[in-house]
Scaffold this motif. Sequence first.
Motif, PDB file in Angstrom:
ATOM      1  N   ARG A  55      13.374  19.631 -21.996  1.00  7.75           N
ATOM      2  CA  ARG A  55      14.483  20.214 -22.662  1.00  7.75           C
ATOM      3  C   ARG A  55      14.772  19.158 -23.817  1.00  7.75           C
ATOM      4  O   ARG A  55      14.650  18.145 -23.693  1.00  7.75           O
ATOM      5  CB  ARG A  55      15.904  20.046 -21.918  1.00  7.75           C
ATOM      6  N   LEU A  56      15.204  19.911 -25.081  1.00  4.91           N
ATOM      7  CA  LEU A  56      15.176  19.079 -26.289  1.00  4.91           C
ATOM      8  C   LEU A  56      16.120  19.874 -27.172  1.00  4.91           C
ATOM      9  O   LEU A  56      15.897  20.839 -27.456  1.00  4.91           O
ATOM     10  CB  LEU A  56      13.922  18.883 -27.001  1.00  4.91           C
ATOM     11  N   ALA A  57      17.107  19.214 -27.699  1.00  6.95           N
ATOM     12  CA  ALA A  57      17.973  19.861 -28.674  1.00  6.95           C
ATOM     13  C   ALA A  57      18.446  21.021 -28.489  1.00  6.95           C
ATOM     14  O   ALA A  57      18.605  21.916 -29.329  1.00  6.95           O
ATOM     15  CB  ALA A  57      17.269  19.504 -30.086  1.00  6.95           C
ATOM     16  N   GLY A  58      18.789  21.637 -27.284  1.00 10.87           N
ATOM     17  CA  GLY A  58      19.236  22.858 -26.808  1.00 10.87           C
ATOM     18  C   GLY A  58      18.307  24.005 -26.177  1.00 10.87           C
ATOM     19  O   GLY A  58      18.501  24.946 -26.164  1.00 10.87           O
ATOM     20  N   GLU A  71       3.508  16.582 -32.079  1.00 10.17           N
ATOM     21  CA  GLU A  71       3.076  15.213 -31.348  1.00 10.17           C
ATOM     22  C   GLU A  71       2.227  15.217 -30.332  1.00 10.17           C
ATOM     23  O   GLU A  71       1.091  14.602 -30.104  1.00 10.17           O
ATOM     24  CB  GLU A  71       4.306  14.625 -30.872  1.00 10.17           C
ATOM     25  N   MET A  72       2.195  16.392 -29.634  1.00  6.49           N
ATOM     26  CA  MET A  72       1.262  16.633 -28.512  1.00  6.49           C
ATOM     27  C   MET A  72       0.011  17.225 -28.844  1.00  6.49           C
ATOM     28  O   MET A  72      -0.991  17.600 -28.181  1.00  6.49           O
ATOM     29  CB  MET A  72       1.990  17.406 -27.402  1.00  6.49           C
ATOM     30  N   LYS A  73      -0.128  18.020 -30.411  1.00  8.89           N
ATOM     31  CA  LYS A  73      -1.245  18.733 -30.676  1.00  8.89           C
ATOM     32  C   LYS A  73      -1.338  19.904 -29.951  1.00  8.89           C
ATOM     33  O   LYS A  73      -2.457  20.409 -29.770  1.00  8.89           O
ATOM     34  CB  LYS A  73      -2.114  17.889 -31.024  1.00  8.89           C
ATOM     35  N   ALA A 113      13.148  19.919 -34.185  1.00  6.64           N
ATOM     36  CA  ALA A 113      12.774  19.013 -33.125  1.00  6.64           C
ATOM     37  C   ALA A 113      11.875  19.489 -32.091  1.00  6.64           C
ATOM     38  O   ALA A 113      10.787  18.775 -31.684  1.00  6.64           O
ATOM     39  CB  ALA A 113      14.284  18.846 -32.207  1.00  6.64           C
ATOM     40  N   VAL A 114      11.685  20.776 -31.650  1.00  9.29           N
ATOM     41  CA  VAL A 114      10.869  21.331 -30.942  1.00  9.29           C
ATOM     42  C   VAL A 114       9.471  21.427 -31.487  1.00  9.29           C
ATOM     43  O   VAL A 114       8.418  21.057 -30.822  1.00  9.29           O
ATOM     44  CB  VAL A 114      11.433  22.781 -30.335  1.00  9.29           C
ATOM     45  N   VAL A 115       9.302  21.803 -32.661  1.00 10.76           N
ATOM     46  CA  VAL A 115       8.318  21.610 -33.527  1.00 10.76           C
ATOM     47  C   VAL A 115       7.573  20.350 -33.546  1.00 10.76           C
ATOM     48  O   VAL A 115       6.313  20.276 -33.430  1.00 10.76           O
ATOM     49  CB  VAL A 115       8.315  22.342 -34.897  1.00 10.76           C
ATOM     50  N   ALA A 116       8.348  19.418 -33.893  1.00 14.92           N
ATOM     51  CA  ALA A 116       7.938  18.030 -34.105  1.00 14.92           C
ATOM     52  C   ALA A 116       7.344  17.563 -32.827  1.00 14.92           C
ATOM     53  O   ALA A 116       6.264  17.052 -32.575  1.00 14.92           O
ATOM     54  CB  ALA A 116       9.009  17.115 -34.378  1.00 14.92           C
ATOM     55  N   LEU A 158      10.362  32.253 -38.227  1.00 14.62           N
ATOM     56  CA  LEU A 158       9.540  32.478 -39.531  1.00 14.62           C
ATOM     57  C   LEU A 158       9.567  31.766 -40.626  1.00 14.62           C
ATOM     58  O   LEU A 158       8.512  31.268 -41.183  1.00 14.62           O
ATOM     59  CB  LEU A 158       9.537  34.303 -39.926  1.00 14.62           C
ATOM     60  N   ALA A 159      10.721  31.505 -41.050  1.00 12.74           N
ATOM     61  CA  ALA A 159      10.544  30.422 -42.178  1.00 12.74           C
ATOM     62  C   ALA A 159      10.348  28.996 -41.806  1.00 12.74           C
ATOM     63  O   ALA A 159       9.930  28.538 -42.840  1.00 12.74           O
ATOM     64  CB  ALA A 159      12.409  30.388 -42.410  1.00 12.74           C
ATOM     65  N   LYS A 160      10.131  28.739 -40.596  1.00 16.37           N
ATOM     66  CA  LYS A 160       9.606  27.441 -40.191  1.00 16.37           C
ATOM     67  C   LYS A 160       8.060  27.355 -39.879  1.00 16.37           C
ATOM     68  O   LYS A 160       7.662  26.488 -39.313  1.00 16.37           O
ATOM     69  CB  LYS A 160      10.434  26.985 -38.838  1.00 16.37           C
TER      70      LYS A 160
END
Length: 265
Positions: A32-35, A74-76, A67-70, A97-99
């Motif tokens: 779980r991370l940032a909601g 990190e885990m690739k 945060a989730v993308v990062a 989509l914008a991300k």
Amino acid sequence: MPPESDAEILALFDRDMRANPPPLGPGYRQERLAGASFSVGPSAEAHHNTVEYSALDERSADGCIDAVVARFAEMKHGLEWKVHAHDRPADLGARLLAKGFVQGGRETLMVRPVGTDDAPASSAGIDIRRVTDPAALADLVAVETEVWNDENSWLAGALAAELAQDAQALAIYIAYAGAKPVSAGWIRFHGGRAFATLWGGSTLKAYRSRGIYRALVGIRAALARARGARFLAVEASDDSRPILERNGFRALTVIDSYFKQPIET
């Protein structure tokens, strides 16, 4: 009293299966991370790494996505973010989509109560067998690969590992016409939760409209009744949805998938 309205059942599904997702099998873990609640799988492939649920609003959504993308970068690992139509904010898909996410397929979450009269259905000339020997999973892979025109060899190892870990949590069925595997489906039980989930249900084109899909639903529904599940749930394709509706399933919400591929090394 058990929930009866679609809204009540959907709220229960969100609580029971998404906000606190059950384990998916060996090699998976929940974070779980940032909601957001998501599973991290045994490989970098997006289909093994899934954001199932997020509790966000207009102010928190972008920070959560970042945060989730990062975390996955990190885990690739690649990832799939499943956006249900009732998720918030309403423009969550556009924000993904914008991300840098790419929109994938659309499915429908369909649910029906487990009935007191559920009994296995049958299809003339078809033998439905429960898998007890992992070697038979090669037949399941053959069906899935032909139906979806995709490489599915990973399924055999993944399902075999699940069976080895807990044979009571997974029941796999393959339908045969003579010696030929023509359809396959499985059901997962989730530690006494209200929902048992249906997977697969793929049938070779030449064998469709013969009641095989219905029979596979019936045999799994009968097992769910025997195991005390209250609801059957399935993420249905457009092809499967009308068949499921004829078998008492109701559409609760639409699910759009958004993908981000793993970071190349």
